[in-house]
Design an enzyme around this catalytic site. Structure first.
Site, PDB file in Angstrom:
ATOM      1  N   LYS A 234      57.233  73.090 -16.617  1.00 35.23           N
ATOM      2  CA  LYS A 234      57.694  73.726 -15.085  1.00 35.23           C
ATOM      3  C   LYS A 234      56.828  73.680 -13.813  1.00 35.23           C
ATOM      4  O   LYS A 234      56.359  73.300 -13.366  1.00 35.23           O
ATOM      5  CB  LYS A 234      57.173  75.674 -15.113  1.00 35.23           C
ATOM      6  CG  LYS A 234      58.161  76.195 -14.113  1.00 35.23           C
ATOM      7  CD  LYS A 234      57.190  77.673 -14.008  1.00 35.23           C
ATOM      8  CE  LYS A 234      58.404  78.020 -12.304  1.00 35.23           C
ATOM      9  NZ  LYS A 234      57.666  77.621 -10.627  1.00 35.23           N
TER      10      LYS A 234
ATOM     11  N   GLY B 138      47.551  73.919  -8.779  1.00 35.51           N
ATOM     12  CA  GLY B 138      48.727  75.015  -7.641  1.00 35.51           C
ATOM     13  C   GLY B 138      47.103  75.482  -7.382  1.00 35.51           C
ATOM     14  O   GLY B 138      46.025  75.641  -7.074  1.00 35.51           O
ATOM     15  N   SER B 139      47.615  77.066  -6.499  1.00 34.98           N
ATOM     16  CA  SER B 139      47.072  77.594  -6.144  1.00 34.98           C
ATOM     17  C   SER B 139      45.868  78.697  -6.795  1.00 34.98           C
ATOM     18  O   SER B 139      45.638  78.689  -7.757  1.00 34.98           O
ATOM     19  CB  SER B 139      47.479  78.365  -5.097  1.00 34.98           C
ATOM     20  OG  SER B 139      47.963  79.487  -6.053  1.00 34.98           O
TER      21      SER B 139
ATOM     22  N   CYS C 237      44.703  69.058  -2.179  1.00 32.06           N
ATOM     23  CA  CYS C 237      43.532  70.366  -3.082  1.00 32.06           C
ATOM     24  C   CYS C 237      42.324  70.079  -1.849  1.00 32.06           C
ATOM     25  O   CYS C 237      41.332  70.695  -1.500  1.00 32.06           O
ATOM     26  CB  CYS C 237      43.205  70.452  -4.644  1.00 32.06           C
ATOM     27  SG  CYS C 237      42.485  69.187  -5.054  1.00 32.06           S
TER      28      CYS C 237
ATOM     29  N   TRP D  60      53.337  71.418  -6.451  1.00 32.76           N
ATOM     30  CA  TRP D  60      54.513  70.881  -5.060  1.00 32.76           C
ATOM     31  C   TRP D  60      53.536  69.844  -4.283  1.00 32.76           C
ATOM     32  O   TRP D  60      54.925  68.265  -4.211  1.00 32.76           O
ATOM     33  CB  TRP D  60      54.571  71.634  -3.933  1.00 32.76           C
ATOM     34  CG  TRP D  60      53.856  72.777  -3.072  1.00 32.76           C
ATOM     35  CD1 TRP D  60      53.934  73.759  -4.000  1.00 32.76           C
ATOM     36  CD2 TRP D  60      53.091  72.700  -2.213  1.00 32.76           C
ATOM     37  NE1 TRP D  60      52.933  74.606  -3.239  1.00 32.76           N
ATOM     38  CE2 TRP D  60      52.333  73.685  -2.395  1.00 32.76           C
ATOM     39  CE3 TRP D  60      52.439  71.724  -2.161  1.00 32.76           C
ATOM     40  CZ2 TRP D  60      50.974  73.923  -1.434  1.00 32.76           C
ATOM     41  CZ3 TRP D  60      51.403  71.370  -0.706  1.00 32.76           C
ATOM     42  CH2 TRP D  60      50.919  72.558  -1.098  1.00 32.76           C
ATOM     43  N   ASN D  61      52.412  68.956  -4.144  1.00 36.51           N
ATOM     44  CA  ASN D  61      51.769  68.161  -3.874  1.00 36.51           C
ATOM     45  C   ASN D  61      51.745  67.095  -4.490  1.00 36.51           C
ATOM     46  O   ASN D  61      52.401  65.916  -3.533  1.00 36.51           O
ATOM     47  CB  ASN D  61      50.912  68.573  -3.227  1.00 36.51           C
ATOM     48  CG  ASN D  61      49.360  68.821  -4.841  1.00 36.51           C
ATOM     49  OD1 ASN D  61      49.936  69.050  -5.449  1.00 36.51           O
ATOM     50  ND2 ASN D  61      48.750  68.397  -4.065  1.00 36.51           N
TER      51      ASN D  61
ATOM     52  N   GLU E  25      42.706  73.484 -11.988  1.00 33.20           N
ATOM     53  CA  GLU E  25      43.115  73.488 -11.113  1.00 33.20           C
ATOM     54  C   GLU E  25      43.528  73.731  -9.793  1.00 33.20           C
ATOM     55  O   GLU E  25      44.934  73.935  -9.865  1.00 33.20           O
ATOM     56  CB  GLU E  25      42.990  72.105 -11.788  1.00 33.20           C
ATOM     57  CG  GLU E  25      43.419  70.565 -11.156  1.00 33.20           C
ATOM     58  CD  GLU E  25      44.040  69.124 -10.725  1.00 33.20           C
ATOM     59  OE1 GLU E  25      43.545  68.651  -9.754  1.00 33.20           O
ATOM     60  OE2 GLU E  25      45.050  69.218 -11.103  1.00 33.20           O
TER      61      GLU E  25
END
Length: 329
Positions: A177, A231-232, A287, A153-154, A253
């Site tokens: 996605k 993402g996370s 990140c 989302w960033n 990543e």
């Protein structure tokens, strides 16, 4: 509210359900996004798989031309894309003046175009490690098949398109996605550029992960040959597990935990400004953002004072306002 659709087999597709997309600056719903189901995921993968043989055999010059055509369309719509990105993610729109062209959402659109341009230079020719009369050793890089790209989302535009462009240039097909928090700008891009590619080469699905985790189905799907994820850490670990049964290739990543180390011989004013920007740029959603600072004891008090001064001078707020420096945290 604008109508946003998924892209499956070259067609804009509605989902059976939708979910709210909230502007973080106002806390209010400003758009609805399609919420795919399992059948939509299967359809996207199936059409991508069907398109792969012909796309793999398409000359790379033609594949590059498709990306170049898409870049031209994105360039022509960069202001509208930046505005939508600002509304769904919160970062300042930028671009209001030449001085603010490289700010926030406008900067992300430009970085997206830059990554797409870099993909055009990828050379898939074999890498020759040895060529002697008695032996030849070379590494051949061949298309894998259907690549799944899952974005965060960033940087929703940049992180999805930097997966899509190299994948398709090298002869793979793609199912993307985006994050359910920021799905709209990438849906806008695929709507704009869908006719640049043969049907099925690029597909884009979206889901509200609180209802149905399309990413889980996508990453465990037997016809996906590679997954690229940003993402996370917990989600990345889950993707690694999902890809292990059939040994899919995976690129992860994931988030960082970054510190700033401030030595005693720095220019404290400049250092404090740099640490503040490093922590709060892109509304603090990076990140590699500064999460904590280790400051030499001899300059600690002065550094804290300068850091507070930076915070007091910063203009936080709605990214659509020209004077906004940082979006909502």
């Amino acid at each position: 509210m604008a109508d946003y659709k998924m892209l499956i087999n070259g067609e804009l597709v509605d989902a059976k359900e939708t979910f709210d997309v909230v502007n973080p600056a106002t806390g209010k719903t400003f758009a609805k996004a399609p919420h795919c189901d399992a059948a939509d995921v299967d359809a996207a993968v199936a059409t991508s798989k069907a398109a792969f043989p012909a796309w793999r055999d398409t000359p790379i010059e033609e594949r590059r031309a498709c990306i170049e055509k898409a870049m031209g369309i994105i360039e022509a719509n960069k202001d509208a894309l930046a505005e939508l990105l600002c509304k769904e993610q919160g970062k300042p729109k930028g671009g209001e003046t030449p001085e603010r062209m490289f700010v926030g959402a406008s900067l992300e659109v430009l970085l997206t175009l830059s990554c797409m341009k870099k993909s055009l230079a990828i050379n898939p020719e074999p890498l020759v490690h040895m060529d002697r009369p008695e032996a030849k050793v070379e590494v051949c890089r061949r298309p894998l098949g259907v690549v799944a790209g899952i974005g965060p989302w960033n940087f929703p535009l940049l992180c999805v398109m930097q997966k899509l462009a190299p994948a398709v240039v090298l002869g793979n097909t793609f199912v993307g996605k985006p994050s359910p928090f920021t799905p709209l700008s990438i849906l806008m891009i695929t709507t704009l550029v869908k006719d640049c590619f043969p049907k099925g080469v690029i597909n884009m699905i979206v889901s509200d992960d609180s209802k149905f985790r399309s990413g889980a189905q996508l990453t465990s799907h037997p016809d996906i040959r590679k997954v690229s994820f940003t993402g996370s850490v917990p989600t990345g670990q889950a993707i690694m597990k999902a890809c292990s049964p059939d040994s899919k290739r995976v690129t992860l990543e994931m988030g960082g935990n970054d510190a700033a180390i401030v030595c005693k011989d720095v220019d404290v004013k400049k250092a404090a400004a740099g640490v503040f920007r490093g922590a709060f740029n892109n509304t603090g959603q990076v990140c590699v953002a500064v999460k904590r600072a280790f400051v030499h004891s001899s300059i600690y008090d002065e550094f804290v004072k300068e850091l507070v001064a930076n915070a007091e001078a910063a203009k936080f707020g709605d990214g659509m306002e020209a004077e906004t420096m940082y979006g909502p945290l």
